[in-house]
Design an enzyme around this catalytic site. Structure first.
Site, PDB file in Angstrom:
ATOM      1  N   GLN A 149     -15.944   2.854  -5.827  1.00  0.00           N
ATOM      2  CA  GLN A 149     -15.231   1.728  -5.291  1.00  0.00           C
ATOM      3  C   GLN A 149     -13.663   1.827  -5.348  1.00  0.00           C
ATOM      4  O   GLN A 149     -12.823   1.169  -4.540  1.00  0.00           O
ATOM      5  CB  GLN A 149     -15.253   0.538  -6.172  1.00  0.00           C
ATOM      6  CG  GLN A 149     -16.646   0.053  -6.447  1.00  0.00           C
ATOM      7  CD  GLN A 149     -16.651  -1.029  -7.320  1.00  0.00           C
ATOM      8  OE1 GLN A 149     -16.717  -2.189  -7.106  1.00  0.00           O
ATOM      9  NE2 GLN A 149     -16.834  -0.385  -8.527  1.00  0.00           N
ATOM     10  N   ASN A 150     -12.964   3.132  -5.799  1.00  0.00           N
ATOM     11  CA  ASN A 150     -11.491   3.437  -5.822  1.00  0.00           C
ATOM     12  C   ASN A 150     -11.275   3.897  -4.234  1.00  0.00           C
ATOM     13  O   ASN A 150     -12.022   4.577  -3.675  1.00  0.00           O
ATOM     14  CB  ASN A 150     -11.494   4.524  -6.681  1.00  0.00           C
ATOM     15  CG  ASN A 150     -11.721   3.999  -8.269  1.00  0.00           C
ATOM     16  OD1 ASN A 150     -11.700   2.654  -8.428  1.00  0.00           O
ATOM     17  ND2 ASN A 150     -11.697   4.734  -9.207  1.00  0.00           N
ATOM     18  N   HIS A 204     -14.908   1.833  -0.415  1.00  0.00           N
ATOM     19  CA  HIS A 204     -13.780   0.844  -0.156  1.00  0.00           C
ATOM     20  C   HIS A 204     -12.666   1.574   0.727  1.00  0.00           C
ATOM     21  O   HIS A 204     -11.531   0.888   0.728  1.00  0.00           O
ATOM     22  CB  HIS A 204     -13.127   0.179  -1.328  1.00  0.00           C
ATOM     23  CG  HIS A 204     -14.046  -0.988  -1.865  1.00  0.00           C
ATOM     24  ND1 HIS A 204     -13.952  -1.535  -3.023  1.00  0.00           N
ATOM     25  CD2 HIS A 204     -15.416  -1.457  -1.285  1.00  0.00           C
ATOM     26  CE1 HIS A 204     -15.185  -2.083  -3.485  1.00  0.00           C
ATOM     27  NE2 HIS A 204     -15.839  -2.412  -2.274  1.00  0.00           N
ATOM     28  N   TYR A 246       0.860  -1.301  -0.002  1.00  0.00           N
ATOM     29  CA  TYR A 246       0.067   0.144  -0.151  1.00  0.00           C
ATOM     30  C   TYR A 246       0.674   1.023  -0.056  1.00  0.00           C
ATOM     31  O   TYR A 246       0.486   2.105  -0.793  1.00  0.00           O
ATOM     32  CB  TYR A 246      -0.975   0.004   1.313  1.00  0.00           C
ATOM     33  CG  TYR A 246      -2.252  -1.095   0.801  1.00  0.00           C
ATOM     34  CD1 TYR A 246      -3.240  -0.730   0.104  1.00  0.00           C
ATOM     35  CD2 TYR A 246      -2.097  -2.279   1.485  1.00  0.00           C
ATOM     36  CE1 TYR A 246      -4.039  -1.377  -0.270  1.00  0.00           C
ATOM     37  CE2 TYR A 246      -3.112  -3.223   1.081  1.00  0.00           C
ATOM     38  CZ  TYR A 246      -4.045  -2.726   0.170  1.00  0.00           C
ATOM     39  OH  TYR A 246      -5.211  -3.638  -0.112  1.00  0.00           O
ATOM     40  N   PRO A 251     -23.919  -7.157 -19.230  1.00  0.00           N
ATOM     41  CA  PRO A 251     -24.474  -5.776 -18.811  1.00  0.00           C
ATOM     42  C   PRO A 251     -25.892  -6.219 -18.078  1.00  0.00           C
ATOM     43  O   PRO A 251     -26.632  -6.741 -18.763  1.00  0.00           O
ATOM     44  CB  PRO A 251     -24.798  -4.915 -19.985  1.00  0.00           C
ATOM     45  CG  PRO A 251     -23.955  -5.570 -21.145  1.00  0.00           C
ATOM     46  CD  PRO A 251     -23.827  -7.082 -20.955  1.00  0.00           C
TER      47      PRO A 251
HETATM   48  P1  NAD Z   1     -11.292  -3.970 -11.816  1.00  0.00           P
HETATM   49  O1  NAD Z   1     -10.124  -3.911 -11.931  1.00  0.00           O
HETATM   50  O2  NAD Z   1     -12.000  -5.319 -11.403  1.00  0.00           O
HETATM   51  O3  NAD Z   1     -12.010  -3.564 -13.178  1.00  0.00           O
HETATM   52  C1  NAD Z   1     -11.667  -2.564 -13.956  1.00  0.00           C
HETATM   53  C2  NAD Z   1     -12.695  -2.474 -15.100  1.00  0.00           C
HETATM   54  O4  NAD Z   1     -12.396  -1.173 -15.765  1.00  0.00           O
HETATM   55  C3  NAD Z   1     -12.429  -3.513 -15.966  1.00  0.00           C
HETATM   56  O5  NAD Z   1     -13.924  -3.778 -16.433  1.00  0.00           O
HETATM   57  C4  NAD Z   1     -11.751  -2.684 -17.489  1.00  0.00           C
HETATM   58  O6  NAD Z   1     -12.503  -3.539 -18.697  1.00  0.00           O
HETATM   59  C5  NAD Z   1     -12.381  -1.367 -17.027  1.00  0.00           C
HETATM   60  N1  NAD Z   1     -11.297  -0.526 -17.796  1.00  0.00           N
HETATM   61  C6  NAD Z   1      -9.950  -0.552 -17.742  1.00  0.00           C
HETATM   62  N2  NAD Z   1      -9.446   0.614 -18.170  1.00  0.00           N
HETATM   63  C7  NAD Z   1     -10.508   1.369 -18.808  1.00  0.00           C
HETATM   64  C8  NAD Z   1     -10.704   2.756 -19.068  1.00  0.00           C
HETATM   65  N3  NAD Z   1      -9.400   3.402 -19.711  1.00  0.00           N
HETATM   66  N4  NAD Z   1     -11.712   3.185 -19.547  1.00  0.00           N
HETATM   67  C9  NAD Z   1     -12.743   2.575 -19.192  1.00  0.00           C
HETATM   68  N5  NAD Z   1     -13.010   1.439 -18.539  1.00  0.00           N
HETATM   69  C10 NAD Z   1     -11.921   0.706 -18.363  1.00  0.00           C
HETATM   70  O7  NAD Z   1     -12.015  -2.692 -10.831  1.00  0.00           O
HETATM   71  P2  NAD Z   1     -12.948  -2.514 -10.057  1.00  0.00           P
HETATM   72  O8  NAD Z   1     -14.479  -3.141 -10.550  1.00  0.00           O
HETATM   73  O9  NAD Z   1     -13.211  -1.145  -9.425  1.00  0.00           O
HETATM   74  O10 NAD Z   1     -12.454  -3.644  -8.949  1.00  0.00           O
HETATM   75  C11 NAD Z   1     -13.034  -3.490  -7.720  1.00  0.00           C
HETATM   76  C12 NAD Z   1     -11.887  -3.099  -6.722  1.00  0.00           C
HETATM   77  O11 NAD Z   1     -10.544  -2.534  -7.278  1.00  0.00           O
HETATM   78  C13 NAD Z   1     -12.196  -1.907  -5.849  1.00  0.00           C
HETATM   79  O12 NAD Z   1     -12.256  -2.300  -4.618  1.00  0.00           O
HETATM   80  C14 NAD Z   1     -11.234  -0.858  -5.892  1.00  0.00           C
HETATM   81  O13 NAD Z   1     -10.950  -0.631  -4.467  1.00  0.00           O
HETATM   82  C15 NAD Z   1     -10.029  -1.620  -6.241  1.00  0.00           C
HETATM   83  N6  NAD Z   1      -8.900  -0.670  -7.088  1.00  0.00           N
HETATM   84  C16 NAD Z   1      -8.898   0.664  -6.966  1.00  0.00           C
HETATM   85  C17 NAD Z   1      -7.898   1.303  -7.481  1.00  0.00           C
HETATM   86  C18 NAD Z   1      -8.105   2.968  -7.614  1.00  0.00           C
HETATM   87  O14 NAD Z   1      -8.521   3.334  -6.392  1.00  0.00           O
HETATM   88  N7  NAD Z   1      -7.630   3.655  -8.351  1.00  0.00           N
HETATM   89  C19 NAD Z   1      -7.048   0.738  -8.456  1.00  0.00           C
HETATM   90  C20 NAD Z   1      -7.015  -0.772  -8.546  1.00  0.00           C
HETATM   91  C21 NAD Z   1      -8.349  -1.434  -7.809  1.00  0.00           C
END
Ligand code: NAD
Length: 230
Positions: free
Chosen positions: A89-90, A107, A56, A204
């Site tokens: 969720q980010n 989250h 982290y 979807p």
């Molecule tokens: P995930 O990684 O499961 O899925 C990401 C989705 O985004 C995929 O379906 C992919 O096709 C799509 N994607 C990728 N690049 C894209 C773009 N440029 N434009 C549009 N769509 C795009 O992510 P999730 O569903 O958020 O998974 C959940 C977990 O991942 C959450 O708990 C979150 O906390 C965590 N997470 C967060 C971060 C962050 O805060 N930036 C980064 C990684 C993971």
């Protein structure tokens, strides 16, 4: 003055991908090189806190270095016409830095640490990150203020309330595989306009229009259309 329509934006890691923050799943996903069981579960924290903190601390540096992209920014422009709530969720703060006024994190927030026994004891993480010796006033170690697999998510009821009352819903960059967050989509009203923007999505959910594409290309165009609707 007529009441403003409500727009609910629901985001996942994909919206921050073009800001340089890797998603969890997909071709370049973090889970391709790290097992989530090793770094993102309470069991991992009990077994090897140093490894968890290091994971982290590294990712936090990436978040601090990243900038909001045109999808984050377009979402803020919706506030000119609509009552907007962002549910994310980010664990990054790119919506806040872009200027969104209402952001609900399900989250947690990687820029914060919390006591491992008292969820309400939350502090900002200093630039050097969380150290193994950092502790809360009760003497328990500080951990990242993020929700790990197997833990309950935050602000769920509040998020349900926003889904149930929204006139328009825009989902961006989530694989819809992490529950209960993904189940929120079922709470939407039948008559709400519902759109999903992502690179891929197998099935979807019913009632949602799926637009395949990069968030920075599709989201600004869609939002400009919503802003120009009479
Ligand atoms: P995930 O990684 O499961 O899925 C990401 C989705 O985004 C995929 O379906 C992919 O096709 C799509 N994607 C990728 N690049 C894209 C773009 N440029 N434009 C549009 N769509 C795009 O992510 P999730 O569903 O958020 O998974 C959940 C977990 O991942 C959450 O708990 C979150 O906390 C965590 N997470 C967060 C971060 C962050 O805060 N930036 C980064 C990684 C993971």
């Amino acid at each position: 003055m007529p009441k403003r329509k409500k727009v609910l934006i629901f985001t996942g890691a994909g919206i921050s991908a073009e800001s340089g923050l890797r998603t969890f799943r997909g071709e370049d996903g973090l889970w391709n090189e790290r097992r989530l069981e090793d770094v993102a579960t309470p069991e991992a924290w009990a077994r090897d806190p140093a490894m968890v903190l290091d994971f982290y601390n590294q990712r936090r540096k990436g978040v601090i270095a990243a900038q909001p992209n045109s999808a984050h920014t377009a979402i803020t422009q919706l506030e000119e016409k609509y009552q907007v709530t962002v549910v994310t969720q980010n664990i990054d703060d790119l919506h806040e830095r872009a200027g969104s006024s209402t952001v609900i994190h399900l989250h947690g927030n990687i820029l914060e640490a919390r006591s491992s026994i008292d969820r309400n004891h939350v502090v900002k993480v200093p630039p050097e990150g969380i150290r193994l010796t950092d502790a809360c006033p009760h003497g328990s170690p500080l951990r990242p203020n993020v929700v790990w697999f197997g833990e309950s998510i935050e602000n769920y009821e509040l998020a349900v309330c926003h889904f149930e009352t929204a006139d328009k819903i825009l989902i961006v960059g989530t694989s819809l595989t992490v529950f209960p967050a993904a189940g929120l989509l079922q709470k939407a009203r039948f008559k709400a306009e519902k759109v999903i923007v992502s690179l891929e999505l197998e099935n979807p959910p019913f009632g949602y229009q799926f637009i395949r594409g990069q968030a920075t290309e599709v989201v600004p165009k869609l939002i400009s259309r919503w802003l120009n609707e009479s």
